[in-house]
Design a protein around this motif. Sequence first.
Motif: not given
Length: 400
Positions: A86, A194-195, A197, A223, A267, A294, A305, A331, A335-337
């Motif tokens: 990130n 990724w997990a 905010p 978030w 969420r 989500d 996740w 994941d 949903f995240e990656t």
Amino acid sequence: MTQRMQELEKQVAELKAALASMKTSPPPEAAPAAPAAAAAATPAPAAPSPITITSLLGSTTLSGFIDGYYGLNFNHPASHTSQLRNFDIETNQFGLNMIELIADKAPDATASRLGYHVSLGFGQAMNTVNVLEGHDTSGVGQFDQYLKEGYLSYLVKVGKGLQVDAGKFVTPAGAEVIETKDNWNYSRGLLFAWAIPYYHYGLRAKYTFNDKAAVTGYVLNGWNNVIDNNSGKTVAVSLALTPTKKFGFIENYIGGPEGTNNNADWRQLSDTVVTFNPTGKLSLMANLDYGRGDKVSTSPDPAFWTGVAGYVRYAATGTVALTGRYEYFDDHDGFETLTAQHLHEFTGTLERTIASHLITRLEFRRDMSNQAVFQKGQGFDKNQNTLTGGLILTFDTTGK
């Protein structure tokens, strides 16, 4: 002779009378001192105190840092970027991670119950943190592109003091933070990326019972957004316990609707951080995350996740430390990656501090997935190895 003696006795009597009169009369006023003498008797005015940043700011403190790095990706990706990272995204080149400037005035029960905190940041880290709100529809940068935090604080007269903050602040979740200098490794882990905010906008209220327990409640827009994307609100609570000087425990819960114009699907995130310092040189930390709620198009069930991270840090000396980190992230629905996958990563970091204000870190990291998601040249591979050298220069007006 008799007559002469009588005259002398008379004169002595007159002198005694004159002396007695002088003792009972006020002394004559002293003549005014000469100008030169008067000037010499008057003390010279004290020299004015030198003007410093501290004297100008008063109770406000300034602090900050400059964080830069050189990253090497052994996959030599054609895009010159490392996947699933990130902040230290740019690779095989020098990068500016972040420049941060913080103005802070903590509320105080005796001096002033009103305080504030403003943190401005520039660089790749801020571009990532504010990627969802950093620009308007025309691509022009908005003010909050560079605002990491900005809130007002007030200390309410409740017990030992209830601090209420209103504005934008970083999330309570996670074992790592946005500022590199406050982490054990140079790169941020999978769970941080990724997990959880990055930040929230809204209200929070913190009450510290004593040096062993504190609780914080939140009412938020959601978030990573200043402007909400629905009419619902996200709530959160954070419980921090420090039963001993060696052991710490933090439990965070965040829940609320995050879908655009959707208040129905919540969420939810459970985030746990445990720290243990068995000796003055050895520190251990663990982080566990579980999120769900989500909906994704590939499944009728809510996406979820989960992940776990473990850290070991050994301070060999006052200026040298070694840190190892291992993470697993599932994941499950992508949903995240954006890819349903199981991820692992191991990171080893050597840190050396120079003159207390320059932090140097050399880090090797290996990322692994059960899917070919890491770019290698023009293709893709299941593994990614990187080597990063970072420099962090810190400063603050307190002189620490």
